[in-house]
Scaffold this active site. Structure first.
Site, PDB file in Angstrom:
ATOM      1  N   HIS A 126     -46.026 -64.966  12.048  1.00 25.62           N
ATOM      2  CA  HIS A 126     -46.846 -66.055  11.564  1.00 25.62           C
ATOM      3  C   HIS A 126     -46.165 -67.506  12.011  1.00 25.62           C
ATOM      4  CE1 HIS A 126     -50.688 -64.689   9.846  1.00 25.62           C
ATOM      5  NE2 HIS A 126     -49.784 -63.740   8.954  1.00 25.62           N
ATOM      6  N   GLY A 161     -47.805 -60.087   1.666  1.00 23.64           N
ATOM      7  CA  GLY A 161     -46.847 -61.100   2.215  1.00 23.64           C
ATOM      8  C   GLY A 161     -47.767 -62.345   2.504  1.00 23.64           C
ATOM      9  N   HIS A 183     -44.474 -59.113  10.285  1.00 24.17           N
ATOM     10  CA  HIS A 183     -45.609 -59.641  10.417  1.00 24.17           C
ATOM     11  C   HIS A 183     -45.778 -61.208  10.034  1.00 24.17           C
ATOM     12  CE1 HIS A 183     -50.217 -59.277   9.398  1.00 24.17           C
ATOM     13  NE2 HIS A 183     -49.843 -60.468   8.818  1.00 24.17           N
ATOM     14  N   GLU A 184     -44.956 -61.236   8.867  1.00 25.22           N
ATOM     15  CA  GLU A 184     -44.935 -62.455   8.564  1.00 25.22           C
ATOM     16  C   GLU A 184     -44.116 -63.422   9.188  1.00 25.22           C
ATOM     17  OE1 GLU A 184     -46.940 -63.228   6.224  1.00 25.22           O
ATOM     18  OE2 GLU A 184     -47.393 -61.080   5.665  1.00 25.22           O
ATOM     19  N   GLN A 244     -50.053 -69.961   6.858  1.00 24.40           N
ATOM     20  CA  GLN A 244     -51.459 -69.576   6.244  1.00 24.40           C
ATOM     21  C   GLN A 244     -51.863 -70.717   5.411  1.00 24.40           C
ATOM     22  OE1 GLN A 244     -49.764 -65.327   5.974  1.00 24.40           O
ATOM     23  NE2 GLN A 244     -51.962 -65.059   6.153  1.00 24.40           N
ATOM     24  N   CYS A 291     -54.503 -58.911   7.424  1.00 25.33           N
ATOM     25  CA  CYS A 291     -53.818 -60.112   7.295  1.00 25.33           C
ATOM     26  C   CYS A 291     -54.986 -60.972   6.652  1.00 25.33           C
ATOM     27  CB  CYS A 291     -53.475 -60.798   8.704  1.00 25.33           C
ATOM     28  SG  CYS A 291     -52.767 -62.667   8.590  1.00 25.33           S
ATOM     29  N   LEU A 292     -54.565 -61.706   5.624  1.00 29.60           N
ATOM     30  CA  LEU A 292     -55.328 -62.559   4.556  1.00 29.60           C
ATOM     31  C   LEU A 292     -56.015 -63.531   5.308  1.00 29.60           C
ATOM     32  CD1 LEU A 292     -52.894 -63.005   1.673  1.00 29.60           C
ATOM     33  CD2 LEU A 292     -54.889 -61.746   1.757  1.00 29.60           C
TER      34      LEU A 292
HETATM   35 ZN    ZN Z   1     -50.732 -62.249   8.288  1.00 30.50          ZN
END
Ligand code: ZN
Length: 152
Positions: free
Chosen positions: A134, A46, A130-131, A51, A88-89
């Site tokens: 953000h 995701g 999680h997304e 981000q 996480c990216l």
């Molecule tokens: Zn993330």
């Protein structure tokens, strides 16, 4: 489509509360296309708009070969608890154990502005949460109960 740069932890934009999308226009479609392109380039389950530096309530989730585009998502219902690991990216170098609900119902709009509800369980529910975190400036590392350092 274009790949966008992914911000890393420490960037103040990752800590902002994002604003709802008001117009379901070409710009939104472009953002969603670019986010999918970016996710497919770097890999992951995701990606959220902040981000890539866009402070809008938009995120994408790719699970079981299906891409979900969530605009203005809201958690309607959650049930149970489970602990699993997340990465996480925007948080390179480690993963962590995080406690999340076991099942969720999420209401969101698609890119055309049509309201939808998605039920998700287990890791699928976890990716949604999680997304969505953000969009409120929350990273998994804020919630983690144990840090797991990557081997490589
Ligand atoms: Zn993330």
């Amino acid at each position: 489509m274009a790949r966008r740069n992914i911000l890393k932890i420490g960037d103040p934009l990752l800590r902002k509360v994002c604003k709802p999308v008001e117009s379901f226009d070409e710009k939104l479609a472009q953002l969603l296309d670019d986010m999918a392109d970016t996710l497919h380039t770097v890999g992951g389950l995701g990606l959220a708009a902040p981000q890539v530096g866009i402070l809008k309530r938009v995120c994408i989730v790719e699970y079981d070969n299906r891409l979900y585009e969530l605009v203005n998502p809201v958690l309607l219902k959650s049930r149970g608890k489970c602990i699993d690991n997340e990465g996480c990216l925007s948080v390179p170098g480690y993963r962590g154990l995080v406690e999340r609900p076991q099942t969720v119902d999420v209401e969101y709009f698609d890119r055309q502005g049509v309201k939808r509800v998605q039920h998700a369980e287990g890791y699928f529910a976890r990716v949604f949460l999680h997304e969505m975190d953000h969009l409120d400036g929350i990273l998994f590392s804020d919630r983690m109960i144990k840090k797991i350092i990557d081997e490589d």
